[in-house]
Design a protein around this motif. Sequence first.
Motif, PDB file in Angstrom:
ATOM      1  N   ALA A  50      14.885   6.068  14.180  1.00 37.16           N
ATOM      2  CA  ALA A  50      14.858   6.001  12.719  1.00 37.16           C
ATOM      3  C   ALA A  50      15.795   4.921  12.195  1.00 37.16           C
ATOM      4  CB  ALA A  50      15.234   7.351  12.129  1.00 37.16           C
ATOM      5  N   TRP A 102      14.365   1.548  11.640  1.00 39.27           N
ATOM      6  CA  TRP A 102      13.513   1.381  10.460  1.00 39.27           C
ATOM      7  C   TRP A 102      14.294   0.917   9.244  1.00 39.27           C
ATOM      8  CZ3 TRP A 102       8.224   1.973   9.559  1.00 39.27           C
ATOM      9  CH2 TRP A 102       7.487   2.200  10.714  1.00 39.27           C
ATOM     10  N   ILE A 127      13.437  -2.575   7.989  1.00 40.02           N
ATOM     11  CA  ILE A 127      12.181  -2.867   7.302  1.00 40.02           C
ATOM     12  C   ILE A 127      12.040  -2.060   6.008  1.00 40.02           C
ATOM     13  CG2 ILE A 127      10.818  -1.174   8.626  1.00 40.02           C
ATOM     14  CD1 ILE A 127       9.519  -4.620   7.893  1.00 40.02           C
ATOM     15  N   VAL A 187       9.482  -2.355   2.698  1.00 40.19           N
ATOM     16  CA  VAL A 187       8.301  -1.496   2.585  1.00 40.19           C
ATOM     17  C   VAL A 187       8.377  -0.627   1.325  1.00 40.19           C
ATOM     18  CG1 VAL A 187       6.966   0.300   3.697  1.00 40.19           C
ATOM     19  CG2 VAL A 187       8.017  -1.455   5.069  1.00 40.19           C
ATOM     20  N   ILE A 200       7.275  -2.376  -1.813  1.00 40.25           N
ATOM     21  CA  ILE A 200       5.836  -2.668  -1.760  1.00 40.25           C
ATOM     22  C   ILE A 200       5.048  -1.404  -2.089  1.00 40.25           C
ATOM     23  CG2 ILE A 200       3.923  -3.211  -0.209  1.00 40.25           C
ATOM     24  CD1 ILE A 200       5.560  -5.283   1.089  1.00 40.25           C
ATOM     25  N   LEU A 201       5.439  -0.271  -1.468  1.00 39.03           N
ATOM     26  CA  LEU A 201       4.734   0.990  -1.721  1.00 39.03           C
ATOM     27  C   LEU A 201       4.799   1.353  -3.201  1.00 39.03           C
ATOM     28  CD1 LEU A 201       5.624   3.425   1.183  1.00 39.03           C
ATOM     29  CD2 LEU A 201       3.376   2.570   0.540  1.00 39.03           C
ATOM     30  N   ALA A 250       2.789  -1.000  -5.372  1.00 39.89           N
ATOM     31  CA  ALA A 250       1.356  -0.709  -5.279  1.00 39.89           C
ATOM     32  C   ALA A 250       1.013   0.520  -6.118  1.00 39.89           C
ATOM     33  CB  ALA A 250       0.970  -0.494  -3.822  1.00 39.89           C
ATOM     34  N   LEU A 251       1.864   1.543  -6.056  1.00 34.10           N
ATOM     35  CA  LEU A 251       1.628   2.751  -6.858  1.00 34.10           C
ATOM     36  C   LEU A 251       1.607   2.405  -8.345  1.00 34.10           C
ATOM     37  CD1 LEU A 251       3.720   5.739  -5.491  1.00 34.10           C
ATOM     38  CD2 LEU A 251       1.262   5.596  -5.858  1.00 34.10           C
ATOM     39  N   LEU A 271       0.954  -0.391  -9.694  1.00 35.26           N
ATOM     40  CA  LEU A 271      -0.229  -1.199  -9.990  1.00 35.26           C
ATOM     41  C   LEU A 271      -1.454  -0.293 -10.146  1.00 35.26           C
ATOM     42  CD1 LEU A 271      -0.530  -4.224 -10.265  1.00 35.26           C
ATOM     43  CD2 LEU A 271      -1.225  -4.340  -7.898  1.00 35.26           C
ATOM     44  N   MET A 272      -1.519   0.764  -9.303  1.00 30.55           N
ATOM     45  CA  MET A 272      -2.656   1.680  -9.390  1.00 30.55           C
ATOM     46  C   MET A 272      -2.649   2.438 -10.705  1.00 30.55           C
ATOM     47  SD  MET A 272      -2.472   3.026  -5.549  1.00 30.55           S
ATOM     48  CE  MET A 272      -3.224   4.620  -5.686  1.00 30.55           C
ATOM     49  N   ARG A 282      -1.409   1.622 -13.666  1.00 29.54           N
ATOM     50  CA  ARG A 282      -0.915   0.620 -14.590  1.00 29.54           C
ATOM     51  C   ARG A 282      -0.852   1.135 -16.026  1.00 29.54           C
ATOM     52  NH1 ARG A 282      -2.825  -4.735 -16.037  1.00 29.54           N
ATOM     53  NH2 ARG A 282      -4.865  -3.854 -16.374  1.00 29.54           N
ATOM     54  N   MET A 336       7.664  -6.574  14.620  1.00 28.79           N
ATOM     55  CA  MET A 336       6.475  -5.900  14.095  1.00 28.79           C
ATOM     56  C   MET A 336       5.385  -5.764  15.148  1.00 28.79           C
ATOM     57  SD  MET A 336       7.455  -5.390  11.069  1.00 28.79           S
ATOM     58  CE  MET A 336       9.152  -5.470  11.534  1.00 28.79           C
ATOM     59  N   GLY A 337       4.665  -4.698  15.070  1.00 31.63           N
ATOM     60  CA  GLY A 337       3.463  -4.521  15.865  1.00 31.63           C
ATOM     61  C   GLY A 337       3.705  -4.346  17.348  1.00 31.63           C
ATOM     62  N   LEU A 358       7.516  -5.976  -6.698  1.00 35.09           N
ATOM     63  CA  LEU A 358       7.044  -6.945  -5.705  1.00 35.09           C
ATOM     64  C   LEU A 358       8.037  -8.098  -5.574  1.00 35.09           C
ATOM     65  CD1 LEU A 358       3.260  -6.821  -6.477  1.00 35.09           C
ATOM     66  CD2 LEU A 358       4.493  -5.777  -4.597  1.00 35.09           C
TER      67      LEU A 358
END
Lengths: 139, 522
Positions: free
Chosen positions: B22, B25, B28, B32, B35-36, B39-40, B42-43, B45, B83-84, B137
């Motif tokens: 943990a 993390w 990052i 993150v 961004i989360l 995005a919320l 923006l949804m 708005r 990442m990844g 953002l």
Amino acid sequence: MRTLIFRTAAPYLTSLMLLFSVFVLLRGHNEPGGGFIGGLIAASAFAIYGIAFGVPEVRRSMYFHPMAISGFGLFLAALSGLLSYVFHVPFLTGIWTSPSLFGITVDLSTVMFFDIGVYLVVVGSITSIALALEEREDG
Amino acid sequence: MAVEPGKIVDVTAAMITAPVTATDWLVIAPVVIPILFGALLLMFRHEMRWHGIVALIGLGAMVGTEVALLLHVLANGPLSMTMGSWLPPFGISFTADALGATFALTSGIVAFICAIFAIRDINVSGRRYGFYPFLMLLMAGVSGAFLTGDIFNLYVWFEVFVISSFGLLILGSEKAQIDGATKYAILNLVATTLFLIATGYLYGTFGTLNMADIARKAEGLRGTAPLMTLASLYLLAFGMKAAAFPVNFWLPASYHTPRIVTAALFGGLLTKIGVYALLRTLVMLFPVERSVLADLIGWVAILTMVLGVMGALAQSDTRRIFGFLVISGVGVMLAGLALGTQTGLSGAILYAVHSMLVMTALYLLTGMMKELGGSFSLRELAGLYRSTPLLTAIALVLALAVAGLPPGSGLWPKVLLVKASLEANQWALAGAVLLSGFLTTIALGRVFILAFWRDREASAPKAQATNTASPILGYGVLLALMVPIVVLGVYPEPFIKIADIAASGLLHNAGYISAVFPVGGG
């Protein structure tokens, strides 16, 4: 562009392009395609619909605001990366599962959900730009 | 790839197989989380009533993780996650050292305070045009730039926050804003293009974009590869982002146009990302090239310091004055870069932290002055001392802090920088730091005398306060921001210690490299 031919053809074109965009999106994992290009195809489908029937009609048939769609795409993409936390692997690591649905094995992965997120971001943002530009022309 | 059941593939040569804890993390999370939440927002708005509170929760969580990250980095050295699961340098690494973590935390605190101020400053139309999503953002981009360990990824985060800043700049769509935003956009795009060209060139030379990988390969390539060209290109590109003379003209053209919260965020954060990138590339990646360029950087620093503050002396709009002071402050940080010594760098890092805090406070102060005094112009502002004693007190402490006088936070970084300049026999640099501090005192003294001390003439029409909302929240925000500024001024030891760790992390990059490549392989 309210010609009879275009207005008759537009709904078929739009639905075909939307279907094709989903095909391109899902094909994208191992072959050419993917969320970005699929999203562009879907956005052009909405643009064609808008040219034929006007912007209000597109907004009504999309139901969600394009910006909200791209917001959801971003959210989905970030969440698909966060799933790594549960599996103790670094952020954005692809996690796979292959459940069997009615005898058919379906490969599901976080990579795919990330790509769907990209698709929605592109659809939402490009459509809202296109609709804003078309609206300006009408008004 | 989907692995067929029952078939075991050995992936240890290409992928990270050690489980991630943990704490990893933390590196990052500051990217993150915004961004989360962005995005919320923006949804949803149109649910504008909730925007402020959701943004505050998001930024609060971000600041929390940044505090944890800084504490972890100070205790255990640089932290890295790739990442990844791909092994570095193929996967994109996020690497936080003391420098990145300090800057990320300071910028997070500034953004949190600005978000509180925005609750009263950003009206419904500003929210409808997406102030809070843009803010989230922007912060994702800013944290990403401070924490990434990959130079192309740094470019991506620059793009993220520059594009969000376009949105914030034109919030309100006034003519002056569009005018300012166009200049800002075009000049920033030129700088970004230069950055991209330099990065492409770097990739062609090194075959890697991972900063730790570049740092350890630079020594071997020094004889054959055009590292001087790369360092010069980065100096120009990031110098433009940092608003260093002579590529600083975009800043005064745009920073006085947006909403005051936006100006406060930009004045506090954006130029410092340019300074951070300069420190990261020139000190950590190309130290030898930096010492060749040191004289040039020194002159750029001197000119930026002195000409910036002279610009401030010539203005009458408070927002323009503060814009020029931002530029002058960038010059002070570049002085540390020109010196390149341990003391000089920690002075520059401490000054950057100080500058993020005070520049934001200055812009918020000018917003309050506009609300209570009715204007941004020194010709019209008067008599604030009588009507708003508390604001006067804040303004006085803040002016002392910016000028580098006690009890403000500007004193200690300047002491460090002057000391480092004298140690290196750079008399011109030391003189310029002191001269710019003196001129800043005059510039801010002028603001203070005209706006606060001067009595309002009886015949002059009393300017109306523009915002009828109670100023308590505004005062609270300003006072909250004053706390770290004064603490940094009166009890600087722990902050100087952190800046020292950050500076030595840049100069001795073994810790940074071994965080990314644990066994020295890869």
